[in-house]
Design a protein around this motif. Sequence first.
Motif, PDB file in Angstrom:
ATOM      1  N   GLU A 168       0.814  -1.218   0.000  1.00 47.34           N
ATOM      2  CA  GLU A 168       0.000   0.000   0.000  1.00 47.34           C
ATOM      3  C   GLU A 168       0.849   1.270   0.000  1.00 47.34           C
ATOM      4  O   GLU A 168       0.482   2.260  -0.620  1.00 47.34           O
ATOM      5  CB  GLU A 168      -0.948   0.022   1.200  1.00 47.34           C
ATOM      6  N   LYS A 169       1.973   1.252   0.698  1.00 57.17           N
ATOM      7  CA  LYS A 169       2.819   2.436   0.777  1.00 57.17           C
ATOM      8  C   LYS A 169       4.173   2.226   0.112  1.00 57.17           C
ATOM      9  O   LYS A 169       5.068   3.044   0.269  1.00 57.17           O
ATOM     10  CB  LYS A 169       2.999   2.857   2.226  1.00 57.17           C
ATOM     11  N   ASP A 170       4.303   1.148  -0.614  1.00 58.79           N
ATOM     12  CA  ASP A 170       5.554   0.852  -1.320  1.00 58.79           C
ATOM     13  C   ASP A 170       5.227   0.730  -2.802  1.00 58.79           C
ATOM     14  O   ASP A 170       4.742  -0.300  -3.260  1.00 58.79           O
ATOM     15  CB  ASP A 170       6.148  -0.452  -0.784  1.00 58.79           C
ATOM     16  N   GLU A 171       5.483   1.800  -3.529  1.00 61.71           N
ATOM     17  CA  GLU A 171       5.086   1.861  -4.937  1.00 61.71           C
ATOM     18  C   GLU A 171       5.728   0.755  -5.773  1.00 61.71           C
ATOM     19  O   GLU A 171       5.070   0.153  -6.623  1.00 61.71           O
ATOM     20  CB  GLU A 171       5.437   3.231  -5.517  1.00 61.71           C
ATOM     21  N   ALA A 172       7.005   0.467  -5.536  1.00 64.32           N
ATOM     22  CA  ALA A 172       7.691  -0.576  -6.300  1.00 64.32           C
ATOM     23  C   ALA A 172       7.082  -1.943  -6.019  1.00 64.32           C
ATOM     24  O   ALA A 172       6.867  -2.737  -6.944  1.00 64.32           O
ATOM     25  CB  ALA A 172       9.186  -0.580  -5.977  1.00 64.32           C
ATOM     26  N   LEU A 173       6.790  -2.216  -4.762  1.00 63.39           N
ATOM     27  CA  LEU A 173       6.174  -3.494  -4.400  1.00 63.39           C
ATOM     28  C   LEU A 173       4.767  -3.584  -4.976  1.00 63.39           C
ATOM     29  O   LEU A 173       4.355  -4.632  -5.477  1.00 63.39           O
ATOM     30  CB  LEU A 173       6.146  -3.668  -2.884  1.00 63.39           C
ATOM     31  N   TYR A 174       4.027  -2.474  -4.932  1.00 63.96           N
ATOM     32  CA  TYR A 174       2.683  -2.444  -5.506  1.00 63.96           C
ATOM     33  C   TYR A 174       2.732  -2.771  -6.996  1.00 63.96           C
ATOM     34  O   TYR A 174       1.963  -3.601  -7.488  1.00 63.96           O
ATOM     35  CB  TYR A 174       2.033  -1.075  -5.291  1.00 63.96           C
ATOM     36  N   LYS A 175       3.660  -2.155  -7.707  1.00 65.27           N
ATOM     37  CA  LYS A 175       3.811  -2.378  -9.152  1.00 65.27           C
ATOM     38  C   LYS A 175       4.169  -3.841  -9.431  1.00 65.27           C
ATOM     39  O   LYS A 175       3.597  -4.477 -10.312  1.00 65.27           O
ATOM     40  CB  LYS A 175       4.868  -1.439  -9.730  1.00 65.27           C
ATOM     41  N   GLU A 176       5.130  -4.370  -8.662  1.00 66.56           N
ATOM     42  CA  GLU A 176       5.532  -5.765  -8.856  1.00 66.56           C
ATOM     43  C   GLU A 176       4.369  -6.715  -8.568  1.00 66.56           C
ATOM     44  O   GLU A 176       4.128  -7.671  -9.305  1.00 66.56           O
ATOM     45  CB  GLU A 176       6.715  -6.105  -7.959  1.00 66.56           C
ATOM     46  N   ARG A 177       3.628  -6.468  -7.498  1.00 65.29           N
ATOM     47  CA  ARG A 177       2.483  -7.317  -7.138  1.00 65.29           C
ATOM     48  C   ARG A 177       1.465  -7.343  -8.277  1.00 65.29           C
ATOM     49  O   ARG A 177       0.970  -8.395  -8.650  1.00 65.29           O
ATOM     50  CB  ARG A 177       1.834  -6.788  -5.857  1.00 65.29           C
ATOM     51  N   LYS A 178       1.200  -6.179  -8.878  1.00 64.30           N
ATOM     52  CA  LYS A 178       0.227  -6.106  -9.970  1.00 64.30           C
ATOM     53  C   LYS A 178       0.761  -6.806 -11.229  1.00 64.30           C
ATOM     54  O   LYS A 178       0.034  -7.527 -11.897  1.00 64.30           O
ATOM     55  CB  LYS A 178      -0.135  -4.648 -10.275  1.00 64.30           C
ATOM     56  N   GLU A 179       2.036  -6.592 -11.530  1.00 69.05           N
ATOM     57  CA  GLU A 179       2.642  -7.227 -12.708  1.00 69.05           C
ATOM     58  C   GLU A 179       2.665  -8.738 -12.620  1.00 69.05           C
ATOM     59  O   GLU A 179       2.460  -9.439 -13.594  1.00 69.05           O
ATOM     60  CB  GLU A 179       4.077  -6.707 -12.920  1.00 69.05           C
ATOM     61  N   LYS A 180       2.919  -9.248 -11.416  1.00 70.38           N
ATOM     62  CA  LYS A 180       3.041 -10.692 -11.208  1.00 70.38           C
ATOM     63  C   LYS A 180       1.689 -11.357 -10.972  1.00 70.38           C
ATOM     64  O   LYS A 180       1.600 -12.575 -10.930  1.00 70.38           O
ATOM     65  CB  LYS A 180       3.963 -10.989 -10.016  1.00 70.38           C
ATOM     66  N   GLY A 181       0.649 -10.559 -10.780  1.00 68.25           N
ATOM     67  CA  GLY A 181      -0.677 -11.112 -10.623  1.00 68.25           C
ATOM     68  C   GLY A 181      -1.031 -11.586  -9.228  1.00 68.25           C
ATOM     69  O   GLY A 181      -1.888 -12.447  -9.052  1.00 68.25           O
ATOM     70  N   TYR A 182      -0.425 -10.998  -8.230  1.00 68.14           N
ATOM     71  CA  TYR A 182      -0.733 -11.363  -6.837  1.00 68.14           C
ATOM     72  C   TYR A 182      -1.862 -10.508  -6.313  1.00 68.14           C
ATOM     73  O   TYR A 182      -2.010  -9.390  -6.543  1.00 68.14           O
ATOM     74  CB  TYR A 182       0.494 -11.181  -5.931  1.00 68.14           C
TER      75      TYR A 182
END
Length: 121
Positions: A107-121
Amino acid sequence: MDKTCHIEAIKKTALSEEAMKTLASFYSIFADSTRLSIVALLLSHELCVNDIAEVLSLSQSRVSHQLQVLRKHDVVTFYRSGKQVLYTLKDNHIKDLFRTGLEHSSEKDEALYKERKEKGY
């Protein structure tokens, strides 16, 4: 209701110290990045030790040890398919815990948010 009665009512709903220790022990298994990596793989795949080790670039010994910890806490289970032993997550609660933790962390980590969305989690 006076404050003393209110506090006593709250105390009656609180979990015991033993219950909290059990819960803390369970959550401690998610404090290791190797174990979390294994859980992430098993979200959508049934895998043997060799495959997990190869995907994560870890030794089979290290993966086996971490799987033993995960089995002890009922996070993973296994079954035999011919000569192979395949591991899978014990139940959907584990999937939900992982995904909820990942969602919260991103939620507050833009890079992690982007990776989560890209990987489909």
